[in-house]
Write an enzyme that holds these catalytic residues in place. Structure first.
Site, PDB file in Angstrom:
ATOM      1  N   CYS A  21       0.835  -1.206   0.000  1.00 36.60           N
ATOM      2  CA  CYS A  21       0.000   0.000   0.000  1.00 36.60           C
ATOM      3  C   CYS A  21       0.874   1.261   0.000  1.00 36.60           C
ATOM      4  O   CYS A  21       1.563   1.532  -0.974  1.00 36.60           O
ATOM      5  CB  CYS A  21      -0.966  -0.045   1.180  1.00 36.60           C
ATOM      6  SG  CYS A  21      -2.408   1.027   0.968  1.00 36.60           S
TER       7      CYS A  21
ATOM      8  N   HIS B 167      -3.689  -5.706   1.171  1.00 35.74           N
ATOM      9  CA  HIS B 167      -3.480  -6.032   2.578  1.00 35.74           C
ATOM     10  C   HIS B 167      -4.059  -7.422   2.858  1.00 35.74           C
ATOM     11  O   HIS B 167      -4.895  -7.930   2.109  1.00 35.74           O
ATOM     12  CB  HIS B 167      -4.206  -5.024   3.478  1.00 35.74           C
ATOM     13  CG  HIS B 167      -3.633  -3.653   3.459  1.00 35.74           C
ATOM     14  ND1 HIS B 167      -2.449  -3.334   4.085  1.00 35.74           N
ATOM     15  CD2 HIS B 167      -4.096  -2.496   2.908  1.00 35.74           C
ATOM     16  CE1 HIS B 167      -2.212  -2.041   3.928  1.00 35.74           C
ATOM     17  NE2 HIS B 167      -3.186  -1.515   3.214  1.00 35.74           N
TER      18      HIS B 167
END
Length: 480
Positions: free
Chosen positions: A330, A426
């Site tokens: 991310c 994630h």
């Protein structure tokens, strides 16, 4: 419908764990139970099935209750972006970004959303177990409070006060909390318990009786230290620590100032054959590391500057020269590229910063946040699950070598030599097969492990631990 609230005599007294254990215990009694936290402050968020985000602790509590995480379980989530400002998420969606000094002005209109979410949860379950935030003893914050006694009064929910004896001063914490509370607030506290006791609990008998005598509250038990708590996903960055382990494959994670969704690391920390180190500010990257992880961040450009202030950019270049690998997740993925542009000033002042240049990509911050659960496949075609929770779009030549595929489309990027990888996904390491294959693909030669089963077993053990040491019959009888 019946509800019960756990508040703390201080921050980090173990409220989240207590609520998780109570949810699992209520479920074992055949009750339909749901967790609820009116207001949470955390950059460790979970994506819900209805496309929103809530605090990671409420997602764990939902797992303990045996139900899917929902936006209503945490109607107000504050995600700090700086020392003085935070993003405000209401019922799963971003409302605004505000400074701490200005947040009090918008709290009164947030109470409606809090009570609305609480009413929906209550209508659908036999019991709702509520977690407070910080401590009600912070009476300077009582006006327009929606997190502790303000909510308890508005919803007429009885309160159990938990104290942390491990830090010392628990008698003063408990009695002092009653002393500073408004009498109408204090009247909502129906019982107390002591958490995190080490040693022989009988040594605290006199202190326990003193608290009961001075406050008039019902004593509900002394809970010994639960060592296996480290096996459960943590939400508070204060809980970040090296995962230990003596495995031969060494992973290091850089601890950013605004680190987010760091529970990505939990399955790695518990995998046999892996040693996880959390590299804190002021520390150098260890020289024997095999894989460095740049985790998520709530302030990508700010944490990129923070990374350089620590000299970690120099350490990362040396790590690559030694033949090591890097994975950015991310915000960490965005940092690995050539540039990060934020023309609208979404995360701070508008502008463009040079990235680390380890991946041939460029990132542009976009106002719309992506919140979704995904099913992906790795380059070898192995399926795994994850979720996205980010702003920004990354494109460039290295995206032609994707980290994964989502719905048939390429996701992430890998450098030409294969040693630098980046992904927006994630939660990928919670998938046992993917985690094992990923580690072995880097030469780790580790065995398999069942992370999800371990979390479930730990929740069962937590519930049993609480049943042995707390009066659960009395606790559930307090709910109304």
């Amino acid at each position: 419908m019946p509800a019960l609230m756990v508040q703390g005599a201080g921050s980090n007294v173990g409220k989240s764990l207590l609520v998780a254990g109570l949810c699992r215990a209520a479920r074992a009694r055949g009750l339909s139970v749901a967790p609820f936290k009116p207001q949470n402050m955390s950059n460790n968020a979970a994506v819900t099935a209805d496309g929103g985000e809530i605090g990671r602790a409420q997602a764990l509590q939902a797992l303990a209750a045996g139900i899917e995480p929902q936006n209503d379980m945490n109607p107000v989530l504050l995600k700090p972006e700086s020392e003085t400002g935070a993003q405000v998420v209401v019922q799963g969606k971003r409302l605004t970004t505000t400074r701490a000094a200005d947040y009090a002005a918008i709290k009164p209109r947030l109470m409606g959303a809090v009570l609305d979410s609480f009413a929906r949860l209550s209508a659908g379950h036999d019991l709702v177990i509520v977690e407070g935030a910080g401590s009600p003893a912070e009476v300077n914050l009582r006006r327009n409070d929606i997190a502790n006694m303000g909510f308890a009064r508005a919803a007429d929910v009885p309160v159990i006060l938990a104290g942390d004896i491990d830090r010392g001063g628990v008698i003063a914490q408990m009695i002092g909390t009653q002393a500073v509370l408004d009498p109408a607030d204090a009247a909502l506290i129906k019982g107390f318990l002591i958490n995190k006791f080490r040693g022989d609990p009988r040594l605290f008998d006199d202190g326990y009786q003193m608290i009961a005598a001075r406050t008039g509250w019902q004593g509900l038990g002394v809970l010994p230290w639960f060592a296996d708590a480290v096996k459960l996903p943590a939400e508070d960055a204060l809980d970040l620590r090296s995962g230990g382990g003596t495995g031969g494959f060494h992973i290091a994670c850089l601890v950013f100032s605004r680190i987010a969704n760091f529970d990505d690391l939990d399955p790695l920390a518990q995998h046999p054959g892996v040693r996880l180190s959390m590299v804190q500010a002021g520390q150098a990257l260890p020289g024997d590391v095999d894989l460095v992880i740049l985790p998520g961040s709530k302030s990508t450009r700010g944490d990129l500057a923070f990374l350089r202030e620590q000299g970690w950019d120099v350490d990362l270049r040396a790590h690559l020269r030694r033949g090591g690998h890097i994975l950015g997740i991310c915000g960490g993925y965005q940092m690995l590229g050539r540039s990060i542009s934020d023309p609208q000033g979404i995360e701070g002042p508008p502008g463009t910063d040079d990235g680390l240049g380890f991946l041939d990509i460029q990132t542009i911050m976009t106002e719309q946040k992506k919140l979704t659960r995904v099913s992906a496949t790795d380059p070898a075609g192995r399926p795994f699950a994850g979720y996205e929770i980010h702003i920004g779009r990354s494109e460039g030549a290295d995206c032609a070598r994707p980290f994964a595929h989502v719905a048939g489309a390429p996701e992430g990027a890998i450098s030409a030599d294969g040693r630098v990888m980046g992904s927006y996904l994630h939660g990928m390491f919670a998938d046992d097969a993917f985690r094992t294959a990923f580690l072995n693909g880097l030469g780790a030669q580790v065995g398999t492990a069942r992370y999800g089963q371990g979390v479930e077993a730990t929740l069962d053990a937590l519930s049993a631990h609480m049943a042995r040491h707390l009066d659960l019959d009395a606790i559930f009888a307090l709910a109304r």
